[in-house]
Every structure is written in C-alpha cells, then in structure tokens.
Design a protein around this motif. Structure first.
Motif, PDB file in Angstrom:
ATOM      1  N   GLU A  65      29.178  50.126  45.980  1.00 16.96           N
ATOM      2  CA  GLU A  65      30.402  51.043  45.312  1.00 16.96           C
ATOM      3  C   GLU A  65      31.815  50.289  45.528  1.00 16.96           C
ATOM      4  OE1 GLU A  65      30.253  54.710  47.978  1.00 16.96           O
ATOM      5  OE2 GLU A  65      28.565  55.519  46.932  1.00 16.96           O
ATOM      6  N   TYR A  66      31.590  49.116  46.305  1.00 22.24           N
ATOM      7  CA  TYR A  66      32.944  48.344  46.616  1.00 22.24           C
ATOM      8  C   TYR A  66      32.412  46.929  46.256  1.00 22.24           C
ATOM      9  CZ  TYR A  66      34.620  52.264  49.183  1.00 22.24           C
ATOM     10  OH  TYR A  66      34.978  53.637  49.517  1.00 22.24           O
ATOM     11  N   ALA A  67      33.832  46.268  45.586  1.00 23.60           N
ATOM     12  CA  ALA A  67      33.204  44.901  45.168  1.00 23.60           C
ATOM     13  C   ALA A  67      34.875  44.073  45.698  1.00 23.60           C
ATOM     14  CB  ALA A  67      33.402  44.702  43.787  1.00 23.60           C
ATOM     15  N   ILE A  68      34.836  43.032  46.765  1.00 23.13           N
ATOM     16  CA  ILE A  68      35.691  42.357  47.095  1.00 23.13           C
ATOM     17  C   ILE A  68      35.775  40.935  46.207  1.00 23.13           C
ATOM     18  CG2 ILE A  68      36.971  41.323  49.049  1.00 23.13           C
ATOM     19  CD1 ILE A  68      35.187  42.900  50.848  1.00 23.13           C
ATOM     20  N   ILE A  69      37.104  41.066  45.646  1.00 17.68           N
ATOM     21  CA  ILE A  69      37.270  39.548  44.793  1.00 17.68           C
ATOM     22  C   ILE A  69      38.115  38.663  45.782  1.00 17.68           C
ATOM     23  CG2 ILE A  69      38.178  38.668  42.588  1.00 17.68           C
ATOM     24  CD1 ILE A  69      37.500  41.350  41.189  1.00 17.68           C
ATOM     25  N   ASP A  70      37.704  37.613  46.124  1.00 19.66           N
ATOM     26  CA  ASP A  70      38.322  36.880  46.917  1.00 19.66           C
ATOM     27  C   ASP A  70      38.935  35.500  46.092  1.00 19.66           C
ATOM     28  OD1 ASP A  70      39.073  35.959  49.864  1.00 19.66           O
ATOM     29  OD2 ASP A  70      37.929  34.179  49.080  1.00 19.66           O
ATOM     30  N   ILE A  71      39.983  35.355  46.260  1.00 21.73           N
ATOM     31  CA  ILE A  71      40.914  34.376  45.458  1.00 21.73           C
ATOM     32  C   ILE A  71      41.342  33.392  46.338  1.00 21.73           C
ATOM     33  CG2 ILE A  71      41.473  35.868  43.505  1.00 21.73           C
ATOM     34  CD1 ILE A  71      44.123  35.783  44.467  1.00 21.73           C
ATOM     35  N   THR A  72      40.947  33.166  47.469  1.00 23.89           N
ATOM     36  CA  THR A  72      41.327  32.265  48.489  1.00 23.89           C
ATOM     37  C   THR A  72      41.150  30.805  47.766  1.00 23.89           C
ATOM     38  OG1 THR A  72      40.749  33.634  50.145  1.00 23.89           O
ATOM     39  CG2 THR A  72      41.008  31.372  50.673  1.00 23.89           C
ATOM     40  N   GLY A  73      40.047  30.570  47.059  1.00 19.06           N
ATOM     41  CA  GLY A  73      39.850  29.226  46.381  1.00 19.06           C
ATOM     42  C   GLY A  73      40.684  28.873  45.111  1.00 19.06           C
ATOM     43  N   VAL A  74      41.267  29.952  44.587  1.00 16.46           N
ATOM     44  CA  VAL A  74      42.130  29.879  43.222  1.00 16.46           C
ATOM     45  C   VAL A  74      43.217  29.075  43.610  1.00 16.46           C
ATOM     46  CG1 VAL A  74      42.878  31.051  41.381  1.00 16.46           C
ATOM     47  CG2 VAL A  74      40.861  31.822  42.346  1.00 16.46           C
ATOM     48  N   PRO A  75      43.590  27.964  43.076  1.00 16.40           N
ATOM     49  CA  PRO A  75      44.563  27.302  43.367  1.00 16.40           C
ATOM     50  C   PRO A  75      46.106  27.849  42.980  1.00 16.40           C
ATOM     51  CG  PRO A  75      43.626  26.257  41.560  1.00 16.40           C
ATOM     52  CD  PRO A  75      42.607  27.241  42.153  1.00 16.40           C
ATOM     53  N   ALA A  76      46.155  28.550  42.005  1.00 13.92           N
ATOM     54  CA  ALA A  76      47.393  29.077  41.412  1.00 13.92           C
ATOM     55  C   ALA A  76      47.012  30.473  40.637  1.00 13.92           C
ATOM     56  CB  ALA A  76      47.951  28.301  40.824  1.00 13.92           C
ATOM     57  N   VAL A  77      47.777  31.427  41.011  1.00 18.16           N
ATOM     58  CA  VAL A  77      47.865  32.787  39.892  1.00 18.16           C
ATOM     59  C   VAL A  77      48.797  32.763  39.035  1.00 18.16           C
ATOM     60  CG1 VAL A  77      47.549  35.097  40.187  1.00 18.16           C
ATOM     61  CG2 VAL A  77      46.404  33.826  41.701  1.00 18.16           C
ATOM     62  N   ASP A  78      48.579  32.717  37.701  1.00 16.75           N
ATOM     63  CA  ASP A  78      49.617  33.232  36.750  1.00 16.75           C
ATOM     64  C   ASP A  78      49.121  34.200  35.859  1.00 16.75           C
ATOM     65  OD1 ASP A  78      47.454  32.309  35.182  1.00 16.75           O
ATOM     66  OD2 ASP A  78      48.168  30.404  34.651  1.00 16.75           O
ATOM     67  N   THR A  79      49.915  34.625  34.877  1.00 21.73           N
ATOM     68  CA  THR A  79      49.768  35.901  34.004  1.00 21.73           C
ATOM     69  C   THR A  79      48.432  35.870  33.447  1.00 21.73           C
ATOM     70  OG1 THR A  79      52.110  35.697  33.540  1.00 21.73           O
ATOM     71  CG2 THR A  79      50.803  37.356  32.358  1.00 21.73           C
ATOM     72  N   GLN A 109      34.851  50.477  43.511  1.00 26.43           N
ATOM     73  CA  GLN A 109      36.180  50.190  43.816  1.00 26.43           C
ATOM     74  C   GLN A 109      36.372  48.809  44.121  1.00 26.43           C
ATOM     75  OE1 GLN A 109      38.018  53.097  46.461  1.00 26.43           O
ATOM     76  NE2 GLN A 109      36.121  54.389  46.106  1.00 26.43           N
ATOM     77  N   CYS A 110      37.595  48.109  43.701  1.00 26.82           N
ATOM     78  CA  CYS A 110      37.594  46.679  43.876  1.00 26.82           C
ATOM     79  C   CYS A 110      38.986  46.541  44.762  1.00 26.82           C
ATOM     80  CB  CYS A 110      38.063  45.767  42.597  1.00 26.82           C
ATOM     81  SG  CYS A 110      36.569  46.069  41.558  1.00 26.82           S
ATOM     82  N   ILE A 111      38.711  45.240  45.587  1.00 26.17           N
ATOM     83  CA  ILE A 111      39.870  44.961  46.353  1.00 26.17           C
ATOM     84  C   ILE A 111      39.979  43.622  46.397  1.00 26.17           C
ATOM     85  CG2 ILE A 111      40.356  44.617  48.954  1.00 26.17           C
ATOM     86  CD1 ILE A 111      38.486  47.019  49.599  1.00 26.17           C
ATOM     87  N   ILE A 112      41.151  43.009  46.274  1.00 23.92           N
ATOM     88  CA  ILE A 112      41.315  41.748  46.206  1.00 23.92           C
ATOM     89  C   ILE A 112      41.946  41.108  47.429  1.00 23.92           C
ATOM     90  CG2 ILE A 112      43.138  40.039  44.958  1.00 23.92           C
ATOM     91  CD1 ILE A 112      43.167  41.787  42.769  1.00 23.92           C
ATOM     92  N   SER A 113      41.161  39.929  47.958  1.00 26.31           N
ATOM     93  CA  SER A 113      41.460  39.175  49.134  1.00 26.31           C
ATOM     94  C   SER A 113      41.913  37.967  48.857  1.00 26.31           C
ATOM     95  CB  SER A 113      40.422  39.322  49.896  1.00 26.31           C
ATOM     96  OG  SER A 113      39.265  38.753  49.468  1.00 26.31           O
ATOM     97  N   GLY A 114      42.788  37.308  49.833  1.00 28.95           N
ATOM     98  CA  GLY A 114      42.811  35.725  49.623  1.00 28.95           C
ATOM     99  C   GLY A 114      44.357  35.803  48.896  1.00 28.95           C
ATOM    100  N   ILE A 115      45.209  36.761  49.422  1.00 29.66           N
ATOM    101  CA  ILE A 115      46.549  36.557  48.840  1.00 29.66           C
ATOM    102  C   ILE A 115      47.417  35.864  49.906  1.00 29.66           C
ATOM    103  CG2 ILE A 115      48.648  37.856  48.160  1.00 29.66           C
ATOM    104  CD1 ILE A 115      46.239  38.325  46.276  1.00 29.66           C
ATOM    105  N   ARG A 116      47.453  34.517  49.530  1.00 31.82           N
ATOM    106  CA  ARG A 116      48.214  33.769  50.617  1.00 31.82           C
ATOM    107  C   ARG A 116      49.760  33.909  50.231  1.00 31.82           C
ATOM    108  NH1 ARG A 116      44.614  30.702  47.929  1.00 31.82           N
ATOM    109  NH2 ARG A 116      46.180  29.551  46.822  1.00 31.82           N
ATOM    110  N   PRO A 117      50.686  33.454  51.125  1.00 35.02           N
ATOM    111  CA  PRO A 117      52.110  33.633  50.878  1.00 35.02           C
ATOM    112  C   PRO A 117      52.814  32.932  49.672  1.00 35.02           C
ATOM    113  CG  PRO A 117      51.637  32.999  53.173  1.00 35.02           C
ATOM    114  CD  PRO A 117      50.505  32.753  52.241  1.00 35.02           C
ATOM    115  N   GLN A 118      52.236  31.782  49.260  1.00 32.36           N
ATOM    116  CA  GLN A 118      52.482  31.146  48.059  1.00 32.36           C
ATOM    117  C   GLN A 118      51.830  31.953  46.743  1.00 32.36           C
ATOM    118  OE1 GLN A 118      50.806  29.887  50.470  1.00 32.36           O
ATOM    119  NE2 GLN A 118      51.179  27.691  50.884  1.00 32.36           N
ATOM    120  N   ILE A 119      50.786  32.659  46.787  1.00 27.09           N
ATOM    121  CA  ILE A 119      50.242  33.132  45.700  1.00 27.09           C
ATOM    122  C   ILE A 119      51.224  34.857  45.745  1.00 27.09           C
ATOM    123  CG2 ILE A 119      48.535  34.961  44.988  1.00 27.09           C
ATOM    124  CD1 ILE A 119      47.890  31.840  44.602  1.00 27.09           C
ATOM    125  N   ALA A 120      51.407  35.214  46.857  1.00 23.69           N
ATOM    126  CA  ALA A 120      52.199  36.510  46.935  1.00 23.69           C
ATOM    127  C   ALA A 120      53.593  36.065  46.139  1.00 23.69           C
ATOM    128  CB  ALA A 120      52.498  37.089  48.154  1.00 23.69           C
TER     129      ALA A 120
END
Length: 279
Positions: A192-206, A225-236
């Motif tokens: 019922e829950y899926a965590i999408i971890d973007i810690t290893g994604v170097p950059a998030v663009d549009t 239900q999805c949760i996004i994790s790995g939101i670093r300060p630079q990504i934010a």
C-alpha cells in the motif's frame, strides 16, 4: 566473372585444402590471440571455404549478392554475431575473411583468376564488417536494457511497504522502466506504500519531476500511496527555484524517515516493533 573462369582456382584450392586452411588458420589465430580454440576455428574456416568455393563455382560466379552466396552470407552473419558477443573488434572479425586471400596465394599461387577471386573476398569482407557493426549495436542495446533493469530495483522494506531507490539520471526511457517495475511489484506484493528514494539522483529538473509525478499518479491508480525521500538541501533549493509542485505528496530527507512515516500511516507501532526485535 563466370564459374568457368574460377574452375582452375577452385580445383587447386580443393586439392590443397589442408595446407590452405592451415595457412589461413595461422593468420587468423594470430589476430585472435588464442581466444578461440583451434578446433572451433578450423571448423569455421573449413565451412566458410567450402561455401565460398561452391558459390564462386556457381553460374552466378562473382556476384556476392546472388542466391548462390546465401550460405556464405549466413555463415558470415553467424561469425560476426559470435565475434561481437565475444568482444572481438571489427578488425579482428573481418581479418578472418580477408586473410583467405593470402592463404590462397601462398598455398595455390596467384593465377590469372586470382584478382577476380580477391575482389569477391573483398566484398565478403566488407559484408562481414557491416554485419558485425549491426550485431554490435544489438549487443550494446541489449546490454543497455539489462543495465537499465539492474539500475531500477524495487525492494520490499516491510509488509506493505516497498522502496524504489533511484541512482543516476532519470530520462524518458528509464522512467518507463521505473514505472513498469514499481507497478508490477505493487501488484505482486500487494503493498500500500511505495517510497521513491532520489538520494542517488544527481539533479532534479522539471523533466525529472514530471517523470516522478507520472510514476506516482500511476501508483495511486493501483491504490498505493507514494512518499519521496532523499530531498537534500541542494535538491530542495532547485525544486523551489524551478517552481516544481509536488502537491500533497509527502517528502522526506532520508529513506529512514520515509519508512517511519509509511509504517506510522499503516498503523505499525514502530517503538513496539523495535523493542520486539531487540533494536
């Protein structure tokens, strides 16, 4: 050139086949540096020699595009694909054909028909090179697909909770694989829950954000239900600067925080579970 023109050369090649193949095998083996066994190489060359001599002895003579050369082309396609899979270079592959000219010249001599025979071998050598290039492209494409599969694992963290750790760039092709694997895992595990971890994604663009949102919407349609994790300060900061909106999708700084949120929402008493497991 007609088959009659090659008649004498064909007879001399067949009469001296053992010596011809020995010479040919020696030249080819030197370029392959022992990566193909002598027995296997000997069979390849004998089969190819027999097919070539039969083809040039046909009414089509030296027309390598004629049906008479069908078996020759089939053998060269198989040879090229085999060499591509084994990691040989185009030169190492094509030399197996071009070296036949020297073997014939050294074994039976260069008579008046040798130049025409040499032209035939040149055409076959070019065909081998082209076939190798196509085979190599297929190998690279297949390897890329396999790496894509390996680079997008979906792991079960807890009963009803799965995680999709992303590493590297998320382009359109990979986003499709990500979505398919996540949805299939949700079906297989009933999570019922899926965590999408973007810690290893170097950059998030549009574009990356759009891919993530599409995946999340698809997962929601499956009842997860999805949760996004790995939101670093630079990504934010980047997300804010680009004006990207995740709406009501929860985000967390770490995968551990996201797991705690998922467990809490699913009614798991985390403290009790940790005590139970001696953690």
């Amino acid at each position: 050139m007609t088959s009659e023109s090659f008649g004498d050369l064909i007879e001399r090649c067949r009469a001296a086949e053992d010596e011809l193949v020995r010479q040919w095998r020696t030249d080819v083996a030197a370029s392959l540096r022992g990566r193909v066994s002598e027995i296997e190489l000997d069979k390849e060359l004998r089969d190819l020699l027999d097919a070539v001599l039969s083809a040039v002895g046909s009414p089509q003579g030296s027309d390598t595009r004629s049906p008479a050369f069908g078996e020759v082309r089939a053998l060269l396609v198989e040879l090229s694909r085999s060499r591509a899979l084994q990691g040989f270079s185009p030169r190492e592959t094509a030399i197996g054909v071009f070296a036949l000219k020297r073997a014939v010249r050294e074994s039976v001599g260069a008579g008046p028909e040798f130049q025409a025979f040499s032209d035939v071998i040149d055409e076959l050598g070019l065909f081998t090179f082209e076939t190798y290039a196509k085979a190599r492209e297929e190998v690279i494409s297949n390897q890329a697909e396999q790496l894509l599969e390996l680079a997008t694992p979906v792991v079960k963290l807890w009963h009803g909770v799965v995680a999709l750790p992303l590493v590297g760039t998320l382009d359109s092709a990979r986003a499709q694989v990500v979505m398919e694997k996540l949805l299939q895992t949700l079906v297989d595990t009933g999570s019922e829950y899926a965590i999408i971890d973007i810690t290893g994604v170097p950059a998030v663009d549009t574009q990356v954000a759009q891919h993530l949102l599409k995946t999340i919407v698809a997962a929601r349609l499956m009842g997860a239900q999805c949760i996004i994790s790995g939101i670093r300060p630079q990504i934010a900061q980047t997300i804010v600067a680009l004006g990207i909106e995740f709406g009501d999708i929860p985000t967390k700084a770490t995968l551990a925080d996201a797991l705690m949120l998922a467990l809490g929402r699913s009614g798991v008493d985390v403290a009790a579970e940790m005590t139970k497991r001696g953690l």
